[in-house]
Each structure stands twice: as structure tokens, then as C-alpha cells.
Write a protein that holds these residues in place. Structure first.
Motif: not given
Length: 286
Positions: A190-212
Motif C-alpha cells: 500500500l504505497g511505498g517506493e524503491a525497496e519498500n514497494k512490493v509486488n510479489s507472486f507466490n505459488f506453493q505446490y505440494f504433493a504427498y505419497y503415503n507409506l505405511p
């Protein structure tokens, strides 16, 4: 080396653990096997009360950047078929000194420009809230809500000084042997300039294979893209995984989960190394 008040962190852990333990013992906890809990915890909107402790190691320049985070996950019932799952990331970070450090991505916040001095301390806290249905139909789970990053950092290198926010969405498929899903979000300052300006995209992926016996193999990482960085230095794309196990100790009603993963950074900024390691321990209260 992390220059963080370890005694203070331990005291915080102990207080948090005691308060959550007291709360959990007052709840009605159904009997559930380790194998059933291993599958249930893989659903991000299952409604489990838990706390993660996570350590991320990432080569940056000639040193190793570290991010240790406390991640409480807590559900709230809002209606007959509506719940809110809160997922908060509280990071304590350590960054080596560099002549040019510009928006280097390390979970859960992108590091900011800070000159040649190293820094360590509290980073920016990231709050995620996911609204989801209580009644689950089929094998799919979903959640949608806000991602809000608070300017709690103790050094300019560790993040922006502005509040950042944006939408977040998750989708998960639960199977008997294989479970997988993703979380996608983008937040802007919300506002900010230079290093204080943020526009970040995050994509978290997760996969599990269950064992005994509660064992599993997982691949769980976050792809970070900083839209404000120079071309070629915007994305961090880790690929890899590792083993984990869900277990109980004695006759306690608590469950635990420990996992270790190693990743190869297929795409990375010039200043970031080729590997990343993630260690995680989870306390599950119900």
C-alpha cells in the motif's frame, strides 16, 4: 550465524506450547490412527489446530541466508457450513552481507535492497486467511481469502516498511496414497517506493505419497516471483522433496510430524545459490 535472541525465542515457544496444550486438552479429541492423521494433515483446510516450526537454508552470495519461522494454523467456525482457516508465518531471518542485495526471494518474504551490511532479526509477518466450506464433497478441498503482510521487520534488508495485501486461493486433492494441491497468491504494498514497494507472486505446490506407519514422501515448496526485480532476477523455482513421518509419543493425544526436504533451484536470481533445504516440525493438537 543467526544473531537472534535464542532465549527469547525459546521462552516464546514454551509459552505458546503451554497455552495451546492447555486448550487442546479441553477439547473432545476423537480417536484417530497415525496413518489417518498423516492423510488428514495433508489437507490445508481440514480444520486441524497445529503449529509448524520451519527452517529454510538458502545460499546467498558467499554466505547462507536462514529463515526460521513459527507458523500457527488455527480454524474458526463462522456458520453452519463456513469456516475460516488462519495461517500465520512469523519469520526470524539472517542474511549475509552483499554489495548488491536486491529483492532476493527467501520464504516467506522477498529480501530488500540493503547495501553491504548483514542483518538478522524479525522479518515481515504474513497472515493468510482461507474461507472454506465445512462439509466436504468428494476429494477436493478449496479455500479463498486475503494474504496480508505486516511491516514488522527489524531491518530494511528483511522487507518492506509498508503493509502489503492481496488475494490467495488454494485447491487440494486428497487420495489414499497420493495427495496434491497448490496455493496461489499475489500481494502489493500500500504505497511505498524503491525497496519498500512490493509486488510479489507466490505459488506453493505440494504433493504427498503415503507409506505405511505414518511415513510419506513429499514435495512442498514455494515458487516466488518478484515482479519489480530486473529481468532474470525475478523468479526462484525450487524442485525437489524428501521424507517425513507423522507419529505419536506415548499416550499423549498430541500428534507430531517431522520432515526434511532438499531442492534444486532450477530458476534463480544471480545472487542465489543452486540449492535450498527445508526442515519442518509440526505439533498437531487435534
Amino acid at each position: 550465524m543467526i544473531k537472534i535472541n535464542i532465549k527469547g525465542i525459546i521462552s516464546l515457544f514454551f509459552s505458546l506450547f503451554c497455552s495451546l496444550l492447555t486448550f487442546s486438552q479441553s477439547q473432545n479429541v476423537d480417536d484417530i490412527t497415525v496413518e489417518e492423521m498423516a492423510k488428514k494433515r495433508q489437507d490445508p483446510v481440514a480444520g486441524l489446530r497445529s503449529v509448524y516450526f520451519q527452517e529454510v537454508l538458502l545460499p546467498v552470495g558467499d554466505g547462507i541466508a536462514q529463515s526460521f519461522s513459527i507458523q500457527p494454523v488455527w480454524p474458526f467456525k463462522l456458520g453452519k457450513n463456513l469456516k475460516l482457516i488462519t495461517y500465520t508465518i512469523i519469520p526470524f531471518q539472517s542474511v549475509p552481507g552483499l554489495d548488491q542485495l536486491s529483492h532476493v526471494p527467501i520464504q516467506p518474504t522477498p529480501l530488500q535492497e540493503g547495501g553491504s551490511s548483514s542483518a538478522s532479526g524479525l522479518g515481515n509477518i504474513l497472515f493468510n486467511g482461507y474461507f472454506s466450506s465445512i462439509e466436504k464433497k468428494g476429494s477436493l478441498s478449496w479455500g479463498v481469502g486475503p494474504a496480508i503482510q505486516l511491516p514488522t521487520r527489524t531491518s530494511p534488508i528483511l522487507g518492506s516498511n509498508r503493509v502489503s495485501m492481496g488475494p490467495s486461493f488454494l485447491l487440494s486433492h486428497a487420495g489414499d496414497k497420493l495427495s496434491a494441491g497448490f496455493v496461489v497468491q499475489n500481494y502489493w504494498s500500500l504505497g511505498g517506493e524503491a525497496e519498500n514497494k512490493v509486488n510479489s507472486f507466490n505459488f506453493q505446490y505440494f504433493a504427498y505419497y503415503n507409506l505405511p506407519k505414518g511415513w510419506f514422501i513429499e514435495s512442498n515448496a514455494t515458487v516466488v516471483n518478484n515482479w519489480l526485480a530486473d529481468n532474470g532476477d525475478q523468479m526462484l523455482l525450487p524442485l525437489g522433496g524428501g521424507p517425513g513421518k507423522t507419529f505419536k509419543i506415548g499416550k499423549s493425544k498430541l500428534f507430531y510430524c517431522a520432515a526434511a526436504q532438499v531442492f534444486y533451484n532450477v530458476v534463480r536470481p544471480e545472487v542465489v545459490g543452486s540449492w535450498e533445504a527445508v526442515l519442518q516440525f509440526q505439533l498437531i493438537f487435534n
